[in-house]
Design a protein around this motif. Structure first.
Motif, PDB file in Angstrom:
ATOM      1  N   GLY A  55      -6.509   1.996 -10.221  1.00 36.46           N
ATOM      2  CA  GLY A  55      -6.255   2.206  -8.552  1.00 36.46           C
ATOM      3  C   GLY A  55      -6.279   0.645  -8.211  1.00 36.46           C
ATOM      4  N   PHE A  56      -7.359  -0.159  -8.526  1.00 35.74           N
ATOM      5  CA  PHE A  56      -7.635  -1.458  -7.768  1.00 35.74           C
ATOM      6  C   PHE A  56      -6.790  -2.624  -7.940  1.00 35.74           C
ATOM      7  CE2 PHE A  56     -10.814  -4.924  -7.594  1.00 35.74           C
ATOM      8  CZ  PHE A  56     -10.432  -5.187  -6.879  1.00 35.74           C
ATOM      9  N   TRP A  71       2.141   1.642  -3.386  1.00 33.94           N
ATOM     10  CA  TRP A  71       0.441   2.131  -4.079  1.00 33.94           C
ATOM     11  C   TRP A  71       0.634   3.586  -4.242  1.00 33.94           C
ATOM     12  CZ3 TRP A  71      -4.512   4.103  -2.428  1.00 33.94           C
ATOM     13  CH2 TRP A  71      -4.955   3.941  -4.004  1.00 33.94           C
ATOM     14  N   VAL A 107      -9.579   1.457  -2.141  1.00 35.43           N
ATOM     15  CA  VAL A 107      -9.142   2.579  -2.703  1.00 35.43           C
ATOM     16  C   VAL A 107     -10.470   3.563  -3.427  1.00 35.43           C
ATOM     17  CG1 VAL A 107      -9.102   2.096  -6.005  1.00 35.43           C
ATOM     18  CG2 VAL A 107      -8.083   0.915  -4.209  1.00 35.43           C
ATOM     19  N   TRP A 162       0.774  -1.486  -0.061  1.00 34.18           N
ATOM     20  CA  TRP A 162       0.188  -0.309  -0.097  1.00 34.18           C
ATOM     21  C   TRP A 162       1.138   0.671  -0.040  1.00 34.18           C
ATOM     22  CZ3 TRP A 162      -5.172   0.602  -1.209  1.00 34.18           C
ATOM     23  CH2 TRP A 162      -5.691   0.200  -1.381  1.00 34.18           C
ATOM     24  N   GLN A 214     -10.349   4.852 -10.103  1.00 38.28           N
ATOM     25  CA  GLN A 214     -10.646   4.229  -9.474  1.00 38.28           C
ATOM     26  C   GLN A 214     -10.421   2.859 -10.308  1.00 38.28           C
ATOM     27  OE1 GLN A 214     -14.088   3.827  -7.194  1.00 38.28           O
ATOM     28  NE2 GLN A 214     -13.659   5.610  -6.427  1.00 38.28           N
TER      29      GLN A 214
END
Length: 231
Positions: A83-84, A49, A71, A46, A80
């Motif tokens: 991002g996922f 990320w 997210v 994370w 989104q």
């Protein structure tokens, strides 16, 4: 269910806790923080990320909540999906240091096939990668985040887990380490066992609370039910 129906930790310093027993038809386990310790890997993924998504000052802190929901908290709708997919790839690739939690392997080995499964906020691929890293076989009927419309703390994941085992959710024990998961199990109507560690025991509300799965013993009764003895 009323708050006074709950057994909530609370023994004073130095007090000797008496063993407790709970009898159920099936056991529904959370994965991360309950059966395995994946916190360092999760937090690494994370953090990376947040960097790759350009989120200045991003800090991960929502254990037990599906990645998709997290997210959506941090990214506008147009980003989104990107991002996922990114967090799924980062988490699945990083399994360094993932281990069984104390007592987890022994407890699972003592339970008959079909009497337990895993209900996790991981996607299927991530759950399989983490189970392999920890040396735990993938159980039949496992429920993952990509198999439900509503993740924890919604009751749907545990209701599906009980249905897949052919059990009445009221006769199931949900074993969880995170408030969101315990809320999910409670809303579903299950009995709940909280495992402290990821969250302090003082912040966990459940029927039963233990410091660790080490010392939790299971026995199969003549009628096929599972009797668990909690230290």
């Amino acid at each position: 269910m009323l708050a006074e129906d709950f057994h909530i930790k609370a023994v004073g310093p130095g007090a000797k806790k008496q063993p407790q027993q709970v009898t159920v038809d099936a056991v529904l386990f959370d994965l991360d923080g309950t059966l395995i310790d994946s916190t360092p890997a999760t937090e690494r993924a994370w953090r990376r990320w947040g960097e790759l998504m350009g989120l200045d000052g991003f800090e991960y802190g929502s254990h037990g909540v599906p990645a998709q929901a997290q997210v959506e908290q941090y990214l506008e709708p147009a980003r989104q999906e990107e991002g996922f997919e990114l967090i799924k790839a980062l988490e699945t690739a990083d399994t360094d240091g993932i281990l069984c939690k104390p007592g987890a392997a022994e407890l699972l080995a003592s339970l008959p096939d079909g009497s337990w499964t895993i209900v996790t906020s991981c996607t299927r691929g991530l759950a399989e990668a983490r189970l392999a890293a920890a040396g735990i076989a993938v159980p039949a009927h496992m429920v993952t985040a990509d198999q439900v419309a509503n993740g924890k703390p919604h009751p749907e994941p545990f209701l599906l887990g009980a249905a897949r085992l052919g059990s009445d959710i009221a006769q199931c024990l949900v074993v969880e380490d995170a408030p969101a998961g315990l809320a999910s199990g409670t809303a579903a109507g299950a009995m709940t066992l909280a495992v402290a560690g990821t969250t302090d025991a003082a912040d966990l509300t459940a029927h039963y609370v233990v410091d660790s799965l080490a010392g939790v013993a299971a026995a199969v009764l003549p009628n096929g039910q599972i009797q668990l003895t909690l230290p």
